[in-house]
Design a protein around this motif. Structure first.
Motif, PDB file in Angstrom:
ATOM      1  N   VAL A   1       0.835  -1.205   0.000  1.00 15.23           N
ATOM      2  CA  VAL A   1       0.000   0.000   0.000  1.00 15.23           C
ATOM      3  C   VAL A   1       0.871   1.256   0.000  1.00 15.23           C
ATOM      4  N   LEU A   2       1.900   1.269   0.849  1.00 14.47           N
ATOM      5  CA  LEU A   2       2.795   2.424   0.905  1.00 14.47           C
ATOM      6  C   LEU A   2       3.541   2.612  -0.424  1.00 14.47           C
ATOM      7  N   GLY A   3       3.915   1.490  -1.053  1.00 11.09           N
ATOM      8  CA  GLY A   3       4.589   1.571  -2.346  1.00 11.09           C
ATOM      9  C   GLY A   3       3.726   2.250  -3.390  1.00 11.09           C
ATOM     10  N   CYS A   4       2.435   1.932  -3.401  1.00  8.07           N
ATOM     11  CA  CYS A   4       1.505   2.565  -4.346  1.00  8.07           C
ATOM     12  C   CYS A   4       1.334   4.049  -4.055  1.00  8.07           C
ATOM     13  N   LEU A   5       1.247   4.393  -2.785  1.00  7.11           N
ATOM     14  CA  LEU A   5       1.011   5.787  -2.411  1.00  7.11           C
ATOM     15  C   LEU A   5       2.190   6.690  -2.766  1.00  7.11           C
ATOM     16  N   TYR A   6       3.409   6.166  -2.581  1.00  2.74           N
ATOM     17  CA  TYR A   6       4.586   7.013  -2.755  1.00  2.74           C
ATOM     18  C   TYR A   6       5.232   6.885  -4.137  1.00  2.74           C
ATOM     19  N   ALA A   7       4.780   5.927  -4.958  1.00  7.59           N
ATOM     20  CA  ALA A   7       5.371   5.774  -6.290  1.00  7.59           C
ATOM     21  C   ALA A   7       5.148   7.023  -7.144  1.00  7.59           C
ATOM     22  N   LYS A   8       3.999   7.683  -6.950  1.00 13.11           N
ATOM     23  CA  LYS A   8       3.689   8.884  -7.731  1.00 13.11           C
ATOM     24  C   LYS A   8       4.567  10.069  -7.330  1.00 13.11           C
ATOM     25  N   LYS A   9       5.135  10.005  -6.131  1.00 15.02           N
ATOM     26  CA  LYS A   9       5.960  11.115  -5.650  1.00 15.02           C
ATOM     27  C   LYS A   9       7.445  10.913  -5.946  1.00 15.02           C
ATOM     28  N   ALA A  10       7.786   9.784  -6.549  1.00 10.40           N
ATOM     29  CA  ALA A  10       9.189   9.500  -6.835  1.00 10.40           C
ATOM     30  C   ALA A  10       9.743  10.491  -7.852  1.00 10.40           C
ATOM     31  N   THR A  11      11.007  10.835  -7.697  1.00  8.46           N
ATOM     32  CA  THR A  11      11.644  11.814  -8.588  1.00  8.46           C
ATOM     33  C   THR A  11      12.604  11.163  -9.586  1.00  8.46           C
ATOM     34  N   THR A  12      12.931   9.894  -9.417  1.00  6.79           N
ATOM     35  CA  THR A  12      13.804   9.188 -10.353  1.00  6.79           C
ATOM     36  C   THR A  12      13.109   7.911 -10.812  1.00  6.79           C
ATOM     37  N   TRP A  13      13.528   7.424 -11.982  1.00  5.86           N
ATOM     38  CA  TRP A  13      12.899   6.204 -12.486  1.00  5.86           C
ATOM     39  C   TRP A  13      13.231   5.011 -11.603  1.00  5.86           C
ATOM     40  N   GLU A  14      14.418   5.024 -10.967  1.00  3.54           N
ATOM     41  CA  GLU A  14      14.778   3.924 -10.077  1.00  3.54           C
ATOM     42  C   GLU A  14      13.817   3.837  -8.900  1.00  3.54           C
ATOM     43  N   GLU A  15      13.567   4.967  -8.251  1.00  6.11           N
ATOM     44  CA  GLU A  15      12.648   4.978  -7.116  1.00  6.11           C
ATOM     45  C   GLU A  15      11.247   4.565  -7.541  1.00  6.11           C
ATOM     46  N   GLU A  16      10.800   5.117  -8.664  1.00  8.29           N
ATOM     47  CA  GLU A  16       9.453   4.799  -9.143  1.00  8.29           C
ATOM     48  C   GLU A  16       9.314   3.314  -9.462  1.00  8.29           C
ATOM     49  N   ARG A  17      10.289   2.752 -10.165  1.00  9.20           N
ATOM     50  CA  ARG A  17      10.226   1.336 -10.534  1.00  9.20           C
ATOM     51  C   ARG A  17      10.234   0.439  -9.299  1.00  9.20           C
ATOM     52  N   LEU A  18      11.096   0.742  -8.348  1.00 12.87           N
ATOM     53  CA  LEU A  18      11.205  -0.092  -7.163  1.00 12.87           C
ATOM     54  C   LEU A  18       9.947  -0.007  -6.300  1.00 12.87           C
TER      55      LEU A  18
END
Length: 305
Positions: free
Chosen positions: A163-180
Motif C-alpha cells: 500500500v505504501l509503495g503505491c502511495l509514494y510511487a507517484k511522488k518518486a523523482t527518479t525512475w529507479e525509485e518509481e520502478r522499485l
C-alpha cells in the motif's frame, strides 16, 4: 497437492537464491548502493526459504526413529528459533528499505522507522510466546507450526508495504525509485487474494501461494538489475570533449574509454590503436586510478551518471 507444493517450494527457493547470488556478485564488483539495499532484504529471505526447504526435505527422507531422536529435537528447536529470527529480520529490513525509498522528510522517516520497528518487535515477542506456549515443550510440533504458519502469517504484514509503495510511487523523482516502489506495490498487494486461497487449499503443506510474491519480487529485481546494470551500459555514449576535461583524463585515455564502452577487449583495443596489450593495460590502470573505480562496471556506471 504435496508433490505440487514441494516443486513450487523448490522453484521459488532456487529463484530467490539465484537473484541473491547475482546481487552479491554485483555488490562485490561495483560496491553499488542499490545492490547493497537489495541484499539486506534478499539475504534473510534466502536463508528462510532454504531453511523451509531443508526442513521439508528432512521430514520426507528421515524415518520415524530419526524424527523422534534427540538430535532431531535439537535441530527442531534451533530451526524454530532461527526461522522466527529470520522472518523478523526480513520484516525489519524490508521496512527500513521501503522507508529509505519513499520521498519524506528525515523526521517523517525516523518516525516511520520507530513505528514499524515497534510493531515488528511486538510481532516477534508474540510469535515466540504463541509458538512455544502452544507446543508445550514439543519442539518438533513447534517447528511444524512455525514452518506451516509463521512465515506465511508474517508475509501478510507486507501488504502494508504494498500500500505504501503505491502511495509514494507517484511522488518518486527518479525512475529507479518509481520502478522499485511500483515493484513493491505489484508484488505484495496480491497477497490480499492469495492469503484466503492458501487457507482453503495450501493450509497443510509447506508451500503457500503467498511465497509466489517473493518469486515475483526476485523477477522484478532481476528486471531492474538488467535495465540498470546491463541494458543501459549498451547505450552508454562516448566521451565528449567537455566530459574529458571534467574527468581529467588524457585524449589517449578518452579513446580507450570510448573503445571500452563499445565492448572491445584489451587485445582489440591494442590492435585498433596500434599499441601493445600491455600498454592498454597500463592506460586502463591509470584511468581506474584517476576516476576512482576498479573495474569496467564501475566505470560504465560513472559514465552513465
Amino acid at each position: 497437492m504435496v508433490i505440487l507444493s514441494d516443486i513450487l517450494l523448490f522453484l521459488t527457493t532456487a529463484l530467490v537464491v539465484s537473484i541473491t547470488c547475482l546481487c552479491v556478485l554485483l555488490r562485490v564488483r561495483m560496491s553499488d548502493a542499490y545492490t547493497g539495499s537489495f541484499l539486506t532484504v534478499l539475504t534473510p529471505l534466502s536463508f528462510q526459504m532454504c531453511l523451509t526447504l531443508l526442513t521439508t526435505y528432512l521430514s520426507r527422507v528421515l524415518d520415524e526413529q530419526h524424527l523422534l531422536s534427540r538430535f532431531y529435537e535439537t535441530y527442531a528447536l534451533g530451526a524454530t528459533l532461527l526461522s522466527v529470527l529470520l522472518t523478523t529480520l526480513l520484516l525489519l529490513m524490508f521496512s527500513r528499505y521501503l522507508i529509505k525509498l519513499i520521498r519524506a522528510t528525515e523526521e517523517q522517516k525516523h518516525l516511520g522507522n520507530r513505528i514499524l520497528t515497534l510493531l515488528i518487535l511486538v510481532f516477534f515477542i508474540l510469535s515466540l510466546y504463541i509458538i512455544f506456549a502452544k507446543s508445550g515443550g514439543d519442539w518438533i510440533k513447534a517447528l511444524h507450526d512455525t514452518m506451516r504458519y509463521h512465515f506465511f502469517s508474517a508475509s501478510m504484514f507486507l501488504v502494508i508495504h504494498g500500500v505504501l509503495g503505491c502511495l509514494y510511487a507517484k511522488k518518486a523523482t527518479t525512475w529507479e525509485e518509481e520502478r522499485l516502489l511500483k515493484g513493491i506495490c505489484y508484488t505484495f498487494l496480491p497477497l490480499i487474494i492469495l492469503f484466503p486461497l492458501d487457507i482453503l487449499f495450501f493450509r497443510q503443506v509447506a508451500f503457500k501461494l503467498v511465497y509466489l510474491s517473493f518469486a515475483v519480487l526476485s523477477v522484478y529485481l532481476y528486471y531492474f538489475i538488467s535495465r540498470r546494470y546491463f541494458l543501459t551500459y549498451e547505450m552508454t555514449s562516448g566521451l565528449p570533449d567537455a566530459k574529458v576535461k571534467q574527468l581529467g583524463v588524457s585524449e589517449r585515455e578518452a579513446q580507450i574509454i570510448n573503445l571500452l564502452v563499445e565492448g572491445l577487449s584489451n587485445q582489440e583495443i591494442a590492435k585498433e590503436l596500434f599499441i601493445s596489450p600491455n600498454t592498454v593495460k597500463t592506460h586502463i590502470k591509470n584511468i581506474y586510478t584517476k576516476l576512482g573505480v576498479s573495474n569496467r562496471l564501475q566505470l560504465f556506471n560513472l559514465l552513465k551518471q
